[in-house]
Design a protein around this motif. Sequence first.
Motif, PDB file in Angstrom:
ATOM      1  N   ILE A  88       2.802   4.354 -29.876  1.00 54.07           N
ATOM      2  CA  ILE A  88       4.242   4.136 -29.947  1.00 54.07           C
ATOM      3  C   ILE A  88       4.501   3.158 -31.089  1.00 54.07           C
ATOM      4  O   ILE A  88       3.644   2.345 -31.436  1.00 54.07           O
ATOM      5  N   ILE A  89       5.690   3.258 -31.684  1.00 55.68           N
ATOM      6  CA  ILE A  89       6.016   2.454 -32.863  1.00 55.68           C
ATOM      7  C   ILE A  89       7.161   1.505 -32.532  1.00 55.68           C
ATOM      8  O   ILE A  89       8.211   1.928 -32.051  1.00 55.68           O
ATOM      9  N   LYS A  90       6.935   0.236 -32.789  1.00 57.84           N
ATOM     10  CA  LYS A  90       7.959  -0.795 -32.585  1.00 57.84           C
ATOM     11  C   LYS A  90       8.635  -1.080 -33.924  1.00 57.84           C
ATOM     12  O   LYS A  90       7.972  -1.370 -34.915  1.00 57.84           O
ATOM     13  N   ARG A  91       9.957  -0.971 -33.945  1.00 58.39           N
ATOM     14  CA  ARG A  91      10.709  -1.302 -35.152  1.00 58.39           C
ATOM     15  C   ARG A  91      10.961  -2.806 -35.212  1.00 58.39           C
ATOM     16  O   ARG A  91      11.069  -3.466 -34.183  1.00 58.39           O
ATOM     17  N   LYS A  92      11.114  -3.333 -36.419  1.00 62.43           N
ATOM     18  CA  LYS A  92      11.486  -4.739 -36.561  1.00 62.43           C
ATOM     19  C   LYS A  92      12.950  -4.948 -36.231  1.00 62.43           C
ATOM     20  O   LYS A  92      13.349  -5.990 -35.718  1.00 62.43           O
ATOM     21  N   THR A 129       7.666  -8.829 -29.995  1.00 59.43           N
ATOM     22  CA  THR A 129       7.278  -7.441 -29.747  1.00 59.43           C
ATOM     23  C   THR A 129       7.035  -7.213 -28.264  1.00 59.43           C
ATOM     24  O   THR A 129       7.450  -6.188 -27.703  1.00 59.43           O
ATOM     25  N   VAL A 130       6.373  -8.168 -27.612  1.00 58.70           N
ATOM     26  CA  VAL A 130       6.121  -8.062 -26.170  1.00 58.70           C
ATOM     27  C   VAL A 130       7.433  -7.923 -25.406  1.00 58.70           C
ATOM     28  O   VAL A 130       7.572  -7.075 -24.515  1.00 58.70           O
ATOM     29  N   ILE A 131       8.411  -8.749 -25.757  1.00 57.21           N
ATOM     30  CA  ILE A 131       9.703  -8.719 -25.061  1.00 57.21           C
ATOM     31  C   ILE A 131      10.360  -7.354 -25.203  1.00 57.21           C
ATOM     32  O   ILE A 131      10.865  -6.779 -24.232  1.00 57.21           O
ATOM     33  N   ASP A 132      10.346  -6.795 -26.418  1.00 56.96           N
ATOM     34  CA  ASP A 132      10.980  -5.490 -26.633  1.00 56.96           C
ATOM     35  C   ASP A 132      10.248  -4.378 -25.887  1.00 56.96           C
ATOM     36  O   ASP A 132      10.877  -3.448 -25.370  1.00 56.96           O
ATOM     37  N   LEU A 133       8.927  -4.464 -25.820  1.00 60.13           N
ATOM     38  CA  LEU A 133       8.166  -3.449 -25.094  1.00 60.13           C
ATOM     39  C   LEU A 133       8.382  -3.575 -23.592  1.00 60.13           C
ATOM     40  O   LEU A 133       8.531  -2.572 -22.883  1.00 60.13           O
ATOM     41  N   GLU A 134       8.415  -4.799 -23.102  1.00 60.45           N
ATOM     42  CA  GLU A 134       8.631  -5.002 -21.667  1.00 60.45           C
ATOM     43  C   GLU A 134      10.045  -4.612 -21.258  1.00 60.45           C
ATOM     44  O   GLU A 134      10.280  -4.221 -20.112  1.00 60.45           O
ATOM     45  N   ALA A 365      12.845 -12.635 -17.075  1.00 59.91           N
ATOM     46  CA  ALA A 365      14.236 -13.096 -17.147  1.00 59.91           C
ATOM     47  C   ALA A 365      14.808 -12.870 -18.542  1.00 59.91           C
ATOM     48  O   ALA A 365      15.969 -12.472 -18.702  1.00 59.91           O
ATOM     49  N   LEU A 366      13.986 -13.107 -19.555  1.00 58.96           N
ATOM     50  CA  LEU A 366      14.433 -12.880 -20.930  1.00 58.96           C
ATOM     51  C   LEU A 366      14.691 -11.403 -21.188  1.00 58.96           C
ATOM     52  O   LEU A 366      15.644 -11.039 -21.884  1.00 58.96           O
ATOM     53  N   ASN A 367      13.844 -10.550 -20.644  1.00 63.07           N
ATOM     54  CA  ASN A 367      14.051  -9.106 -20.811  1.00 63.07           C
ATOM     55  C   ASN A 367      15.395  -8.683 -20.249  1.00 63.07           C
ATOM     56  O   ASN A 367      16.148  -7.926 -20.873  1.00 63.07           O
ATOM     57  N   ILE A 368      15.709  -9.167 -19.050  1.00 63.20           N
ATOM     58  CA  ILE A 368      16.995  -8.844 -18.426  1.00 63.20           C
ATOM     59  C   ILE A 368      18.137  -9.396 -19.270  1.00 63.20           C
ATOM     60  O   ILE A 368      19.156  -8.731 -19.489  1.00 63.20           O
ATOM     61  N   SER A 369      17.963 -10.607 -19.770  1.00 60.37           N
ATOM     62  CA  SER A 369      19.004 -11.246 -20.580  1.00 60.37           C
ATOM     63  C   SER A 369      19.284 -10.456 -21.849  1.00 60.37           C
ATOM     64  O   SER A 369      20.440 -10.254 -22.239  1.00 60.37           O
ATOM     65  N   LEU A 370      18.219 -10.005 -22.505  1.00 57.85           N
ATOM     66  CA  LEU A 370      18.380  -9.288 -23.767  1.00 57.85           C
ATOM     67  C   LEU A 370      18.991  -7.905 -23.581  1.00 57.85           C
ATOM     68  O   LEU A 370      19.608  -7.362 -24.492  1.00 57.85           O
ATOM     69  N   LYS A 371      18.841  -7.340 -22.400  1.00 62.18           N
ATOM     70  CA  LYS A 371      19.404  -6.016 -22.133  1.00 62.18           C
ATOM     71  C   LYS A 371      20.904  -6.060 -21.881  1.00 62.18           C
ATOM     72  O   LYS A 371      21.594  -5.059 -22.052  1.00 62.18           O
ATOM     73  N   ASN A 372      21.404  -7.215 -21.432  1.00 61.99           N
ATOM     74  CA  ASN A 372      22.794  -7.315 -21.005  1.00 61.99           C
ATOM     75  C   ASN A 372      23.655  -7.893 -22.127  1.00 61.99           C
ATOM     76  O   ASN A 372      23.445  -9.026 -22.563  1.00 61.99           O
ATOM     77  N   SER A 373      24.623  -7.133 -22.576  1.00 60.94           N
ATOM     78  CA  SER A 373      25.443  -7.541 -23.724  1.00 60.94           C
ATOM     79  C   SER A 373      26.342  -8.731 -23.427  1.00 60.94           C
ATOM     80  O   SER A 373      26.864  -9.365 -24.350  1.00 60.94           O
TER      81      SER A 373
END
Length: 464
Positions: A88-92, A129-134, A365-373
């Motif tokens: 899988i490819i992660k974009r910057k 990158t970990v945060i975006d993948l998680e 918690a950060l993953n949830i935070s980043l998903k919510n606008s």
Amino acid sequence: MKEKEHFFYKIYNLGIIKFGCFTLKSGMNSPIYIDFRPIASRPDLLIKLSDLILKEVPYHVFELICGVPYAALPIATTLSLRSNIPLIIKRKENKGYGTKRMIEGIYKKGQNCLLIEDVITSGDSLLKTVIDLEKEGLIIKNILSILDREQGGIENLKNRGFNIRSLFRLGEILKMLKEKNLLKKEEIHIIQFFFKKKKLKNIQGKRISYEEKKEKISHPIGKKLLDIALKKQTNLIVSADLIYSEEILKLVNLIGDKICGLKIHVDIISDFSFSFIDSLKKISMEKKFLLFEDRKLCDVGPTNYLQLHYGIHKISSWADIITVHVLAGSESIQNLNIPSNMGVITISEMSSSGRLSDDNYIRKALNISLKNSKVIGTVAQRKVDDRLLLFTPGIHFSDSKENCRGNTYIHPNQAFIKNSSDFIIVGKAIYQSNNPKILAEKYRNSGWKAYENVLFKKNTLSKN
């Protein structure tokens, strides 16, 4: 070992090690730069590198492979082909068109992904990158880097619970080059002095300015808070844990010019009324600060919704910002129907000693935070992702790390220098003092100077 040495001398001849003055991704300056990108032009060496990696990791347990963009991408691609494990490819960054996806490829939640990095210094780019993948529901536990610069990144990542290993260490390859007489004496001395001086247990990357933060924060309340901070030159938020409305109004009349935000607990105010709220809103507009209701919503979504919009306090009708816990998961804050002129701050870590939030919880918690606008930032006492505003509680000039009530204190300098904080939260030290106005100015000045010192590389640890 001989196999690895033989391989390294081959890639060394490609010019992967450069001497001079370089700025690394972490923001550090370095006299040495390791660049593995030339290997992409040598398929034979990419294959050999992949085979060396496969000897280092139990690759059969992984369902996906991802390379940290962009230098590790050709390495991860070759590794995928050699192991037959999907890539899988992660974009910057988001393309801004098409699917606008940050992760490209075929995957599903719960899959175990091996993360590949070329060089580790601080580990900051890895964590992003970990945060975006998680965020996509993938499991990231194992990381392999080609080179460890031995400047604290590996230790930091291990302390966060990752299994991480490297093919080479910088000290190891410098020793190899020295033995082969491939380094000049002055180069050896420069490098040894640099790494003796720069080796840190908790290396921190370059912090970004409030102006740069504004570009990363999309919510209007987040931008407004940053605008206030810049115009008033204050990153101070005062926590007014007072039980009478008259006390709160008296306090904000004294300190309103010194702060960018006032945090209250409306449910502890004994004589709450909307005339009090009207007066508080009027002062906040005159003195230009935002109102934080520290409700810490922590229930299932429907109950959180009712607590926010109904009851005697009707928080959504007046607060600029509401705090929430994410213990109940992302859905507990997804359907709160937050007004457009109201922002959300999540609670990742509190200032109490013995708190249960560990690194794994904070990542989630950060993953949830980043998903919510609607989320503009998070509360924590450690560095977090730059895409969120960081609010640091437990700020105190005292040298004591813990008070008698179990709160853990840190100095404003530590909040900015070590944690890259954006805003500091001070409570009793100001409102219980004999002169709140003077104390507020001291904390405002200390917080702003700490921010400027870090921003302009004047990292002084002197205390007031």
